[in-house]
Design a protein around this motif. Structure first.
Motif, PDB file in Angstrom:
ATOM      1  N   ARG A   1       0.831  -1.205   0.000  1.00  0.00           N
ATOM      2  CA  ARG A   1       0.000   0.000   0.000  1.00  0.00           C
ATOM      3  C   ARG A   1       0.871   1.262   0.000  1.00  0.00           C
ATOM      4  O   ARG A   1       0.576   2.244  -0.688  1.00  0.00           O
ATOM      5  N   GLU A   2       1.952   1.228   0.762  1.00  0.00           N
ATOM      6  CA  GLU A   2       2.839   2.390   0.883  1.00  0.00           C
ATOM      7  C   GLU A   2       3.433   2.803  -0.454  1.00  0.00           C
ATOM      8  O   GLU A   2       3.619   3.991  -0.734  1.00  0.00           O
ATOM      9  N   PHE A   3       3.738   1.814  -1.301  1.00  0.00           N
ATOM     10  CA  PHE A   3       4.439   2.107  -2.550  1.00  0.00           C
ATOM     11  C   PHE A   3       3.546   2.007  -3.788  1.00  0.00           C
ATOM     12  O   PHE A   3       4.031   2.149  -4.909  1.00  0.00           O
ATOM     13  N   SER A   4       2.268   1.797  -3.606  1.00  0.00           N
ATOM     14  CA  SER A   4       1.385   1.484  -4.737  1.00  0.00           C
ATOM     15  C   SER A   4       1.205   2.629  -5.729  1.00  0.00           C
ATOM     16  O   SER A   4       0.694   2.404  -6.832  1.00  0.00           O
ATOM     17  N   THR A   5       1.620   3.839  -5.376  1.00  0.00           N
ATOM     18  CA  THR A   5       1.493   4.957  -6.323  1.00  0.00           C
ATOM     19  C   THR A   5       2.739   5.132  -7.187  1.00  0.00           C
ATOM     20  O   THR A   5       2.748   5.985  -8.082  1.00  0.00           O
ATOM     21  N   ARG A   6       3.755   4.341  -6.934  1.00  0.00           N
ATOM     22  CA  ARG A   6       4.958   4.427  -7.767  1.00  0.00           C
ATOM     23  C   ARG A   6       4.633   4.014  -9.205  1.00  0.00           C
ATOM     24  O   ARG A   6       3.746   3.188  -9.440  1.00  0.00           O
ATOM     25  N   PRO A   7       5.342   4.556 -10.186  1.00  0.00           N
ATOM     26  CA  PRO A   7       5.044   4.248 -11.598  1.00  0.00           C
ATOM     27  C   PRO A   7       5.089   2.759 -11.919  1.00  0.00           C
ATOM     28  O   PRO A   7       4.289   2.279 -12.730  1.00  0.00           O
ATOM     29  N   GLU A   8       6.016   2.013 -11.287  1.00  0.00           N
ATOM     30  CA  GLU A   8       6.132   0.587 -11.595  1.00  0.00           C
ATOM     31  C   GLU A   8       4.854  -0.179 -11.260  1.00  0.00           C
ATOM     32  O   GLU A   8       4.550  -1.201 -11.875  1.00  0.00           O
ATOM     33  N   PHE A   9       4.113   0.297 -10.267  1.00  0.00           N
ATOM     34  CA  PHE A   9       2.887  -0.373  -9.819  1.00  0.00           C
ATOM     35  C   PHE A   9       1.693  -0.045 -10.712  1.00  0.00           C
ATOM     36  O   PHE A   9       0.653  -0.686 -10.595  1.00  0.00           O
ATOM     37  N   ARG A  10       1.831   0.945 -11.582  1.00  0.00           N
ATOM     38  CA  ARG A  10       0.692   1.408 -12.383  1.00  0.00           C
ATOM     39  C   ARG A  10       0.749   0.881 -13.816  1.00  0.00           C
ATOM     40  O   ARG A  10       0.019   1.353 -14.677  1.00  0.00           O
ATOM     41  N   LYS A  11       1.618  -0.117 -14.064  1.00  0.00           N
ATOM     42  CA  LYS A  11       1.808  -0.646 -15.419  1.00  0.00           C
ATOM     43  C   LYS A  11       1.409  -2.114 -15.493  1.00  0.00           C
ATOM     44  O   LYS A  11       1.216  -2.767 -14.470  1.00  0.00           O
ATOM     45  N   PRO A  12       1.342  -2.664 -16.720  1.00  0.00           N
ATOM     46  CA  PRO A  12       1.103  -4.103 -16.859  1.00  0.00           C
ATOM     47  C   PRO A  12       2.319  -4.902 -16.399  1.00  0.00           C
ATOM     48  O   PRO A  12       3.458  -4.410 -16.430  1.00  0.00           O
ATOM     49  N   GLY A  13       2.075  -6.129 -15.995  1.00  0.00           N
ATOM     50  CA  GLY A  13       3.190  -6.978 -15.601  1.00  0.00           C
ATOM     51  C   GLY A  13       2.725  -8.344 -15.130  1.00  0.00           C
ATOM     52  O   GLY A  13       1.529  -8.642 -15.082  1.00  0.00           O
ATOM     53  N   VAL A  14       3.706  -9.183 -14.805  1.00  0.00           N
ATOM     54  CA  VAL A  14       3.445 -10.487 -14.202  1.00  0.00           C
ATOM     55  C   VAL A  14       3.956 -10.433 -12.768  1.00  0.00           C
ATOM     56  O   VAL A  14       4.915  -9.723 -12.466  1.00  0.00           O
TER      57      VAL A  14
END
Length: 282
Positions: free
Chosen positions: A41-54
């Motif tokens: 939750r703390e880091f969920s706004t970082r760009p890496e979390f807002r992209k597609p992925g596995v």
């Protein structure tokens, strides 16, 4: 096939290994993230979390075995929020995406299917889920994603989880092929194994002595009991028989478990020609 060295760059965002870690390879557009469940939750706004992925959820199963769940998402943060609310077993997640716009929905679904396949083949973690659907892609697209997949596999191991690495990949190679050794005695014990980067692998169908001598260390007695309870060994014709390849932390532990007594692995494990392991390790 030639292999080449790789440079891995790890960045500890908070300066500690107990928070978010990013992992990158030189000349690769992908990025790996490792983060504890309680920090998502703390880091969920970082760009890496807002992209597609596995992603790979890592935790323990009902019997305290290593367990994992492999999935894909168009927005990683949203899917992880769902899993926090609905899956209790995991305490850490690894996920992989692209620093550019390389990955799309079909791409991450392909990677999800292949990672699931690799995890099942490696047999290191319990994977309790249905096989993900693999999309139809061109030969060129598959080739590019297979390269992406190989980097995911490297970074997953570098981040502390060998979920996709088969035991064969950890084994010591002889001059011409796989180094295979044997541990036997007159009572009928017959085990076949190989040195590994993680210890010593004893192969499926090896026969272990059942009757334990007083010299057998308590820790190995407990490990054999656990192997029996988990079906890794089963009683057959007066012996314990391995039902799958099994890795011990050392050659001595493997020899002691086989002979049911205290044993020195470098002395007990030999080639077909009788050369002891100790002469091969120097």
């Amino acid at each position: 096939m030639n292999t080449f060295g790789k440079t891995i760059r790890l960045f500890l965002v908070d300066g500690t290994p107990n928070s978010l870690t990013t992992a990158e390879l030189s000349n690769w557009t992908g990025i790996g993230i490792k983060v504890p469940r309680i920090k998502v939750r703390e880091f969920s706004t970082r760009p890496e979390f807002r992209k597609p992925g596995v992603y790979i959820l890592i935790g323990k199963g009902d019997n305290n075995e290593d367990a994992a769940y492999i999935g894909e998402a168009e927005i990683i943060a949203d899917r992880l929020a769902h899993h926090i609310a609905n899956k209790d077993f995991w305490n850490e997640v690894l996920f992989f995406g692209s620093k550019d716009q390389y990955l799309n929905k079909a791409g991450v679904k392909y990677l999800e299917n292949r990672l699931h396949q690799l995890a099942l083949s490696a047999e290191r973690y319990t994977i309790n889920q249905n096989t993900p659907t693999r999309p139809e892609l061109s030969e060129a697209e598959q080739a590019e994603l297979e390269e992406f997949l190989s980097n995911i596999k490297i970074l997953t191991a570098a981040l502390g989880h060998k979920i996709f690495e088969s035991l064969e990949e950890t084994m010591e190679q002889g001059e011409n092929n796989q180094l295979v050794l044997f541990c036997k005695n007159g009572a009928g014990a017959w085990a076949k194994g190989s040195p590994s980067t993680e210890g010593f692998i004893v192969y499926k169908d090896s026969l272990l002595i059942i009757a334990e001598q007083p010299s057998l260390p308590d820790g190995i007695v407990s490990e054999r009991r656990k192997m029996l309870a988990e079906g890794i060994i089963e009683t057959e014709n007066g012996f314990y028989k391995l039902t799958k390849d099994y890795i011990f932390t050392s050659s001595s532990r493997a020899a002691a478990a086989t002979l049911a007594r205290s044993a020195s692995g470098p002395l007990e494990w030999k080639t077909e020609e009788g050369i002891q392991l100790k002469h091969l390790e120097i």
